[in-house]
Scaffold this motif. Sequence first.
Motif, mmCIF file in Angstrom:
data_model
loop_
_atom_site.group_PDB
_atom_site.id
_atom_site.type_symbol
_atom_site.label_atom_id
_atom_site.label_comp_id
_atom_site.label_asym_id
_atom_site.label_seq_id
_atom_site.Cartn_x
_atom_site.Cartn_y
_atom_site.Cartn_z
ATOM 1 N N GLN A 76 -9.765 -1.605 -1.390
ATOM 2 C CA GLN A 76 -9.079 -0.340 -1.136
ATOM 3 C C GLN A 76 -10.045 0.800 -1.498
ATOM 4 O O GLN A 76 -11.015 1.012 -0.790
ATOM 5 C CB GLN A 76 -7.759 -0.254 -1.923
ATOM 6 N N PRO A 90 1.619 6.967 -1.181
ATOM 7 C CA PRO A 90 0.669 5.852 -1.278
ATOM 8 C C PRO A 90 0.728 5.206 -2.654
ATOM 9 O O PRO A 90 1.069 5.847 -3.646
ATOM 10 C CB PRO A 90 -0.686 6.517 -1.033
ATOM 11 N N ARG A 104 0.794 -1.224 0.000
ATOM 12 C CA ARG A 104 0.000 0.000 0.000
ATOM 13 C C ARG A 104 0.825 1.272 0.000
ATOM 14 O O ARG A 104 0.278 2.379 -0.054
ATOM 15 C CB ARG A 104 -0.940 0.021 1.217
ATOM 16 N N GLU A 105 2.135 1.161 0.047
ATOM 17 C CA GLU A 105 2.962 2.363 0.099
ATOM 18 C C GLU A 105 4.248 2.132 -0.661
ATOM 19 O O GLU A 105 4.859 1.064 -0.555
ATOM 20 C CB GLU A 105 3.257 2.740 1.549
#
Length: 626
Positions: A420, A276, A265-266
């Motif tokens: 997400q 992000p 996610r990063e």
Amino acid sequence: MKLNLQIQFATPWLLLALGFSQAQATGCDRPCLENLLSSYLTALVAHDPSRLPTSPDVKYVENSQILPLGTGMWKIADTLGKYRHVFADPESNQVGAITTLNENGVSVIYVVRIALDQHRNIREIETQITRDAVGAGRYEKMVQPEAVWLESVPPAQRISRAMLIAQTNKYYTGMERNDPKGNYSFFDKDCDRLEDGLQTTNQKNGDPYGHSNDTSFASLGCEAQFQTGFLGFVTKIRDRRYPVVDEERQAVFAITIFDHNGTVRELPSVNGTSSPIPPYFDVPRTLAATEAFRLRGEKLFRIEMTLTEVPYGMRSAFLADTPVQIGMANSHITNSKSCDRSCLDKILDQVLQAILNNNTSSLSLANEVRYSENGQFLPLGDGLWETVGSISKPGVDDYAARFSDPETGTVAYWGITKEQTTLGVLALRIKVDNGSITEIEAIDVRAESTGLRGGTMTLMRPPLPIEWEGTSLGQLDPVFKQNSSGFGTTSLPLVNAYLNGLEKHSSIGVHFDSSCTRRDNGFRGNLSCSAQMDGKGDSPNGLFNLTTAVRDRRILVTDSRKGVVIAVAMIDNPALSPSSLPATQMVPSTYMVPQLIKIENGTISRVESMVKWMPFGYTSAWTEGI
């Protein structure tokens, strides 16, 4: 896997990866292979495969799909482009190329690999079409590869075939989950990489890299890029093959599959701050990649890459027998011998919660339970299990419903998911036998958008004439949740007649209620079901106007109480007929179409359809049909 550098001791699998066949072909030297490649491309734009010397069992693959030779790109290729980068491997009698051509007037990047048998007949044709007109334009301006690619290396300065492959394999091992502390000394200090004709190393223009917002990554060299760990969103690189090894020019033509499971996610810090992950990686993605490597000594010196997206979990058509891990039973749970409607509904709720928790321990699973996602078998717990954050609830949320068939032990779900930040419509089928789950099939039609940094649009595919971009679908028509009458033995033939009508573009013989309405990707329009099927007027169903076969027809569930059938089919669009669509949308495609079909009093009264784009010729891993 550690490669054995002695070919004579290699396993059969390794021989396949290295590009050998069990029956070694007779010689076809570099001029012979290069001429064959030219003849192939000439035949392609002439739409005439009969010009080629093919074996009776020639295997033709286009974007990972096995097709009859002469279909797909063969029908729409117009003219050859200027750029052509050829790799010749006389030892394995194979040739590969990265080139450009035009289809329906639009420039594309075209990759091809050709393998000969011992009689110099073509036994394999593997192609990858990257529909990136901008990238193809960059290649057209280059005209030819950088000169170093074409230089013959003196024999005394060459490394062995096995070492060429071993060094290349380190690139993929290093990129997979990209450990910033890894040893990346296999890169030459002057290494550069092209992606779709764009140099993505040692750039000082401040442009962001790929889908990301990072403006520093592309300024680094090959080794420094790997030392950032930035590429860790590539969670797996599998089905690695090195079929064309050009020993004379010290180059390797590699074909692999990249998985991004959506859990990263990063992006790590490159320019001082982490950022992000872009929305494109909200959901699981698989990319089929072709890369060429030019080595200088034992170091990777030049890299040329192009890729396209295929369904998540797609396996190579040349390694199709690779086993998929399956779920195992939770033997501590006692099975019952029957499962009525209430029991099935309870199991559905358990599965939906298990997906949200990404934990199968609460489920009663049969030995060798099978799980698929969008037609690909996956390990249970992979795919959307790792990315879904919310699922709309039947009986609570507007767009959600469950359907059961106790006679077959099948229960299904239709509703909204969110992975997400990306919305989807999930059609889920669960098969139960003696109280244990034997099959779980998920079809998730995700919202496609062309927002910031590429949005969530499936890579290298044309937008549909009717695209769902995540706008509200409102309330699922209440008729799908209500009990029905007149649902009898003629219902399944009625559904088959409906699918025949889609294929023939004719409502003759299809029993629609006079008030029947149909929605595709949330859009209904003003036409009746029959008029829409017949293509009358300004049909909102225009994406089906050019389609041909409606195949792989399958019933997911038949709920006789509610009078609802959930069916799925593959609908082919070869993009051949004249059309008002933009040329960029005239691309051979297959639509995976799950749909709710409401039957009342012997007629079809409602259809709710979602349309998912797939590569042309795509086939579900499930083989049951109607």
